[in-house]
Design a protein around this motif. Structure first.
Motif, PDB file in Angstrom:
ATOM      1  N   SER A 127     120.027  37.096   7.848  1.00 36.17           N
ATOM      2  CA  SER A 127     118.692  36.600   7.489  1.00 36.17           C
ATOM      3  C   SER A 127     117.539  37.532   7.849  1.00 36.17           C
ATOM      4  O   SER A 127     116.405  37.253   7.472  1.00 36.17           O
ATOM      5  N   VAL A 128     117.798  38.626   8.572  1.00 38.12           N
ATOM      6  CA  VAL A 128     116.706  39.533   8.937  1.00 38.12           C
ATOM      7  C   VAL A 128     117.060  40.967   8.565  1.00 38.12           C
ATOM      8  O   VAL A 128     118.224  41.343   8.513  1.00 38.12           O
ATOM      9  N   ASP A 129     116.033  41.744   8.281  1.00 40.25           N
ATOM     10  CA  ASP A 129     116.230  43.150   7.913  1.00 40.25           C
ATOM     11  C   ASP A 129     116.417  44.036   9.136  1.00 40.25           C
ATOM     12  O   ASP A 129     117.094  45.055   9.071  1.00 40.25           O
ATOM     13  N   ALA A 130     115.794  43.657  10.245  1.00 41.45           N
ATOM     14  CA  ALA A 130     115.854  44.491  11.443  1.00 41.45           C
ATOM     15  C   ALA A 130     115.610  43.636  12.679  1.00 41.45           C
ATOM     16  O   ALA A 130     114.968  42.590  12.605  1.00 41.45           O
ATOM     17  N   ALA A 131     116.126  44.115  13.806  1.00 39.99           N
ATOM     18  CA  ALA A 131     115.877  43.482  15.100  1.00 39.99           C
ATOM     19  C   ALA A 131     115.449  44.579  16.076  1.00 39.99           C
ATOM     20  O   ALA A 131     115.978  45.696  16.036  1.00 39.99           O
ATOM     21  N   PHE A 132     114.491  44.263  16.947  1.00 47.32           N
ATOM     22  CA  PHE A 132     113.994  45.206  17.943  1.00 47.32           C
ATOM     23  C   PHE A 132     114.092  44.547  19.308  1.00 47.32           C
ATOM     24  O   PHE A 132     113.681  43.398  19.483  1.00 47.32           O
ATOM     25  N   ALA A 133     114.649  45.262  20.275  1.00 49.04           N
ATOM     26  CA  ALA A 133     114.794  44.733  21.628  1.00 49.04           C
ATOM     27  C   ALA A 133     114.361  45.809  22.625  1.00 49.04           C
ATOM     28  O   ALA A 133     115.041  46.816  22.786  1.00 49.04           O
ATOM     29  N   HIS A 134     113.235  45.580  23.283  1.00 47.07           N
ATOM     30  CA  HIS A 134     112.741  46.531  24.278  1.00 47.07           C
ATOM     31  C   HIS A 134     113.290  46.159  25.649  1.00 47.07           C
ATOM     32  O   HIS A 134     112.938  45.129  26.219  1.00 47.07           O
ATOM     33  N   MET A 135     114.206  46.963  26.156  1.00 51.18           N
ATOM     34  CA  MET A 135     114.804  46.811  27.486  1.00 51.18           C
ATOM     35  C   MET A 135     115.650  45.550  27.644  1.00 51.18           C
ATOM     36  O   MET A 135     116.085  45.230  28.747  1.00 51.18           O
ATOM     37  N   LEU A 136     115.917  44.849  26.569  1.00 49.25           N
ATOM     38  CA  LEU A 136     116.681  43.610  26.642  1.00 49.25           C
ATOM     39  C   LEU A 136     118.080  43.836  27.192  1.00 49.25           C
ATOM     40  O   LEU A 136     118.582  43.048  28.000  1.00 49.25           O
ATOM     41  N   LEU A 137     118.727  44.904  26.793  1.00 41.93           N
ATOM     42  CA  LEU A 137     120.095  45.150  27.236  1.00 41.93           C
ATOM     43  C   LEU A 137     120.150  45.635  28.680  1.00 41.93           C
ATOM     44  O   LEU A 137     121.235  45.845  29.220  1.00 41.93           O
ATOM     45  N   CYS A 138     119.008  45.786  29.333  1.00 36.27           N
ATOM     46  CA  CYS A 138     118.945  46.172  30.748  1.00 36.27           C
ATOM     47  C   CYS A 138     118.701  44.958  31.647  1.00 36.27           C
ATOM     48  O   CYS A 138     118.590  45.097  32.856  1.00 36.27           O
ATOM     49  N   MET A 139     118.605  43.796  31.059  1.00 35.05           N
ATOM     50  CA  MET A 139     118.345  42.589  31.835  1.00 35.05           C
ATOM     51  C   MET A 139     119.577  42.231  32.662  1.00 35.05           C
ATOM     52  O   MET A 139     120.664  42.751  32.439  1.00 35.05           O
ATOM     53  N   ALA A 140     119.395  41.314  33.591  1.00 34.53           N
ATOM     54  CA  ALA A 140     120.493  40.878  34.460  1.00 34.53           C
ATOM     55  C   ALA A 140     121.409  39.935  33.686  1.00 34.53           C
ATOM     56  O   ALA A 140     121.418  38.726  33.889  1.00 34.53           O
ATOM     57  N   LEU A 141     122.177  40.505  32.759  1.00 36.18           N
ATOM     58  CA  LEU A 141     123.123  39.753  31.950  1.00 36.18           C
ATOM     59  C   LEU A 141     124.526  40.265  32.248  1.00 36.18           C
ATOM     60  O   LEU A 141     124.705  41.448  32.535  1.00 36.18           O
ATOM     61  N   SER A 142     125.498  39.393  32.139  1.00 33.00           N
ATOM     62  CA  SER A 142     126.883  39.824  32.333  1.00 33.00           C
ATOM     63  C   SER A 142     127.334  40.620  31.111  1.00 33.00           C
ATOM     64  O   SER A 142     126.704  40.569  30.049  1.00 33.00           O
ATOM     65  N   THR A 143     128.438  41.328  31.249  1.00 33.79           N
ATOM     66  CA  THR A 143     128.992  42.067  30.118  1.00 33.79           C
ATOM     67  C   THR A 143     129.289  41.111  28.963  1.00 33.79           C
ATOM     68  O   THR A 143     128.996  41.411  27.807  1.00 33.79           O
ATOM     69  N   GLY A 144     129.836  39.952  29.265  1.00 31.68           N
ATOM     70  CA  GLY A 144     130.125  38.952  28.236  1.00 31.68           C
ATOM     71  C   GLY A 144     128.872  38.474  27.532  1.00 31.68           C
ATOM     72  O   GLY A 144     128.862  38.278  26.314  1.00 31.68           O
ATOM     73  N   GLU A 145     127.793  38.265  28.307  1.00 32.43           N
ATOM     74  CA  GLU A 145     126.530  37.829  27.701  1.00 32.43           C
ATOM     75  C   GLU A 145     125.949  38.911  26.793  1.00 32.43           C
ATOM     76  O   GLU A 145     125.433  38.607  25.718  1.00 32.43           O
ATOM     77  N   ILE A 146     126.052  40.171  27.211  1.00 32.62           N
ATOM     78  CA  ILE A 146     125.551  41.269  26.374  1.00 32.62           C
ATOM     79  C   ILE A 146     126.379  41.352  25.093  1.00 32.62           C
ATOM     80  O   ILE A 146     125.821  41.491  23.994  1.00 32.62           O
ATOM     81  N   ARG A 147     127.695  41.252  25.206  1.00 31.23           N
ATOM     82  CA  ARG A 147     128.538  41.288  24.005  1.00 31.23           C
ATOM     83  C   ARG A 147     128.203  40.139  23.061  1.00 31.23           C
ATOM     84  O   ARG A 147     128.144  40.308  21.843  1.00 31.23           O
ATOM     85  N   SER A 148     128.004  38.969  23.611  1.00 30.02           N
ATOM     86  CA  SER A 148     127.653  37.807  22.796  1.00 30.02           C
ATOM     87  C   SER A 148     126.307  38.017  22.109  1.00 30.02           C
ATOM     88  O   SER A 148     126.159  37.729  20.917  1.00 30.02           O
TER      89      SER A 148
END
Length: 102
Positions: free
Chosen positions: A31-52
């Motif tokens: 449903s979207v052409d693009a997604a932008f995430a500033h530093m989102l993948l550096c948050m305190a998330l588990s590996t499973g949460e990042i994969r999800s």
């Protein structure tokens, strides 16, 4: 981001949202052409949460769309020298790319 889009005449083409990324994105598939995430993948998330999360982004971005993201660099002073108080509260949060995953 909204102000920048407005200044460039793109406000009608940009949508921003605040969302708990540990839950599915409230968007239909492709449903979207693009997604932008500033530093989102550096948050305190588990590996499973990042994969999800990345799987959810893949689900909602149309084929041929893009996912643009920023991450910390090991040369970043904060990544090399974390705040000890924060490190105690979140021991896995400040791991750098050079450190092994436990």
């Amino acid at each position: 981001m909204r102000n920048a889009a407005r200044a460039q005449g793109l406000a009608d083409r940009i949508t921003t949202a605040v969302h708990d990324v540990r839950t599915p994105l409230p968007l239909p598939d492709d449903s979207v052409d693009a997604a932008f995430a500033h530093m989102l993948l550096c948050m305190a998330l588990s590996t499973g949460e990042i994969r999800s999360l990345v799987g959810e982004i893949r689900r909602v971005v149309r084929p041929g769309g893009v996912f643009v993201y920023t991450v910390r660099h090991t040369g970043d002073a904060l990544a090399r020298h974390p705040d000890p108080a924060r490190m105690t509260a979140h021991p896995n949060r400040w791991r750098t790319a050079r450190e092994p995953t436990p």
